[in-house]
Design a protein around this motif. Sequence first.
Motif, PDB file in Angstrom:
ATOM      1  N   SER A  71       0.830  -1.198   0.000  1.00 31.60           N
ATOM      2  CA  SER A  71       0.000   0.000   0.000  1.00 31.60           C
ATOM      3  C   SER A  71       0.868   1.253   0.000  1.00 31.60           C
ATOM      4  O   SER A  71       0.631   2.201  -0.733  1.00 31.60           O
ATOM      5  N   ALA A  72       1.900   1.236   0.827  1.00 30.54           N
ATOM      6  CA  ALA A  72       2.732   2.436   0.967  1.00 30.54           C
ATOM      7  C   ALA A  72       3.549   2.693  -0.298  1.00 30.54           C
ATOM      8  O   ALA A  72       3.542   3.795  -0.839  1.00 30.54           O
ATOM      9  N   LEU A 113       2.988   4.991  -6.347  1.00 34.76           N
ATOM     10  CA  LEU A 113       3.259   6.216  -7.080  1.00 34.76           C
ATOM     11  C   LEU A 113       3.860   7.301  -6.204  1.00 34.76           C
ATOM     12  O   LEU A 113       4.552   8.181  -6.696  1.00 34.76           O
ATOM     13  N   GLY A 114       3.588   7.248  -4.895  1.00 34.62           N
ATOM     14  CA  GLY A 114       4.130   8.260  -3.989  1.00 34.62           C
ATOM     15  C   GLY A 114       5.644   8.319  -4.088  1.00 34.62           C
ATOM     16  O   GLY A 114       6.232   9.388  -4.278  1.00 34.62           O
ATOM     17  N   TYR A 172      -5.454   9.072  -8.547  1.00 38.12           N
ATOM     18  CA  TYR A 172      -4.498   7.964  -8.623  1.00 38.12           C
ATOM     19  C   TYR A 172      -4.829   7.087  -9.829  1.00 38.12           C
ATOM     20  O   TYR A 172      -3.945   6.603 -10.532  1.00 38.12           O
ATOM     21  N   PHE A 189       1.275  10.935   2.383  1.00 35.46           N
ATOM     22  CA  PHE A 189       0.814  10.244   1.178  1.00 35.46           C
ATOM     23  C   PHE A 189       1.617   8.967   0.945  1.00 35.46           C
ATOM     24  O   PHE A 189       1.074   7.905   0.682  1.00 35.46           O
ATOM     25  N   SER A 229       0.872   6.154   3.305  1.00 34.54           N
ATOM     26  CA  SER A 229      -0.566   5.839   3.353  1.00 34.54           C
ATOM     27  C   SER A 229      -1.184   6.133   4.716  1.00 34.54           C
ATOM     28  O   SER A 229      -2.075   5.431   5.149  1.00 34.54           O
ATOM     29  N   VAL A 242      -5.681   8.593   6.508  1.00 31.75           N
ATOM     30  CA  VAL A 242      -7.030   8.375   6.004  1.00 31.75           C
ATOM     31  C   VAL A 242      -7.647   7.073   6.522  1.00 31.75           C
ATOM     32  O   VAL A 242      -8.754   6.712   6.144  1.00 31.75           O
ATOM     33  N   SER A 260      -5.600  -0.691  -1.855  1.00 31.47           N
ATOM     34  CA  SER A 260      -5.762  -0.281  -0.455  1.00 31.47           C
ATOM     35  C   SER A 260      -6.642   0.962  -0.356  1.00 31.47           C
ATOM     36  O   SER A 260      -7.426   1.121   0.572  1.00 31.47           O
ATOM     37  N   MET A 294      -5.249  14.804   4.650  1.00 28.00           N
ATOM     38  CA  MET A 294      -4.421  13.837   5.375  1.00 28.00           C
ATOM     39  C   MET A 294      -3.851  14.406   6.669  1.00 28.00           C
ATOM     40  O   MET A 294      -3.865  13.724   7.693  1.00 28.00           O
TER      41      MET A 294
HETATM   42  N1  TRP Z   1       1.064   5.390  -0.374  1.00 25.87           N
HETATM   43  C1  TRP Z   1       0.641   5.159  -1.714  1.00 25.87           C
HETATM   44  C2  TRP Z   1       1.705   5.609  -2.659  1.00 25.87           C
HETATM   45  O1  TRP Z   1       2.704   6.118  -2.241  1.00 25.87           O
HETATM   46  C3  TRP Z   1      -0.669   5.819  -2.021  1.00 25.87           C
HETATM   47  C4  TRP Z   1      -1.707   5.344  -1.100  1.00 25.87           C
HETATM   48  C5  TRP Z   1      -2.189   4.106  -0.999  1.00 25.87           C
HETATM   49  C6  TRP Z   1      -2.338   6.073  -0.112  1.00 25.87           C
HETATM   50  N2  TRP Z   1      -3.092   4.030  -0.001  1.00 25.87           N
HETATM   51  C7  TRP Z   1      -3.191   5.207   0.570  1.00 25.87           C
HETATM   52  C8  TRP Z   1      -2.223   7.366   0.258  1.00 25.87           C
HETATM   53  C9  TRP Z   1      -3.937   5.633   1.601  1.00 25.87           C
HETATM   54  C10 TRP Z   1      -2.981   7.795   1.313  1.00 25.87           C
HETATM   55  C11 TRP Z   1      -3.814   6.943   1.987  1.00 25.87           C
HETATM   56  O2  TRP Z   1       1.597   5.449  -3.823  1.00 25.87           O
END
Ligand code: TRP
Length: 443
Positions: free
Chosen positions: A21-22, A25-26, A104, A225, A228, A231, A322, A387
């Motif tokens: 999840s983390a 794209l971030g 996204y 972001f 993750s 949120v 996620s 966030m």
């Molecule tokens: N962290 C993910 C990334 O870097 C993006 C993402 C997935 C996200 N789940 C999340 C961001 C929940 C905020 C909350 O691409």
Amino acid sequence: MSSNRDQFTSKIGFILAAAGSAIGLGAIWKFPYTVGTNGGSVFILLFILCTLLIGLPILMSEFLIGRRSQADAVSAFKKEAPGKPWFLAGWLGVIVSALILSFYGVVGGWILSYLFRAVTFQLNGGSEEHYGELFSSLIANPWEVIFAQAMFMFITIFIVQSGIKGGIERAGKWMMPALFIFFILLAIRSLTLDGAMEGVKFMFVPDWSYLNMETLLNALGLAFFSLSVGVGAMITYASYLPKTETITSSAFNVAWMNIAISILAGLVIFPAVFALGYSPAQGPGLVFIILPAVFEQIPMGSVLIIIFFILLLFATLTSSISLLEITVSVFVKDNYEKRRSRAWIVGLVIFLAGIPSALSFGVWSNIFIMDKSIFDFIDYITANVGMPIGALAFSLFVAYYYKTNVTKAELNLPNAGYWLWRTIVCVIAPIAIITISLYNLFA
Ligand code: TRP
């Protein structure tokens, strides 16, 4: 009909899901272009500090809330704090994550388009301008971007509704290391280009004129972001974790891996940006323009880039599922038999909500909200407003609602570590988030 919620059967399953999840794209898309628009090194330094000092403790807090409550982001607060308004933070998270997924999905679509071009060998043999024009022509073509976005959302929804999520995440166990190895090879190539040192300097020699509150807010937003957090995504994931598993080491692993991949992505992009004569500050298109140009410099590049975009698509999907999961789990609650239909409905709504963002690079590029394109505006309010507010609420919740002995037992840290965490979530993180946000709102 089963009345049990799914559970991760192993700790590694959970870490893979959380890391999947983390890392997405971030780190790979947003980090390079935000570093580029925020002047480089100072931003990177602030990003690392924000990740370790604020993001990581809040990630631990989300894990804690999720595992203790064993419930989705909204029910978790209703269960843990009945009759109190904390569950509103869960709803905020649902809205913010849906908004994040709306754009996204647009970028996920770009990746699909690039993958298609890679497979049909349209990504090689160009001049420097060629790659810039290629990206501009893609984002200006409304049908292609919306079709690709739809495909990406379709795949995301399909995975979330069909219960193959676990398998996808386990495949990440070798896909992620493969992506990592690719990045190391690309970084070596990029660093050995003529003039690459300028890019390294850009990343590591501080230009202190960029040290200001705006850069700090952007760094904080990107840290949230990228991890993750803020949120309830990690509340949701940790709710599938058996009570016996430890959460602290998982949080550390997610944080350092994320920093490592981000820096590595920077080391691929910036040396090449300077060596090949591009501008670092060109915004969301940066990696899409630079990556094909770097592959161009590698033997067999036109084949390797296909594998690369497949791996990148994969990393992106483990993040998008996620994001969708947060909202779907709130709407499914205990009606497990409704999971499929709810996933499709929620996914469809989010896809439609993303169309304006998709168009904001082309036919709607003349529409601005607070001086930003629609895409940039949604990106900005989610990362820099939504966030941080969510993160603030979660840290205040664990800090002031749970008793010390509860959090102590849950985190299972040595004494000094525990008090450091506690000082951060009680005092440092809330003050930092409030100060940085208010300053940017009014200054
Ligand atoms: N962290 C993910 C990334 O870097 C993006 C993402 C997935 C996200 N789940 C999340 C961001 C929940 C905020 C909350 O691409």
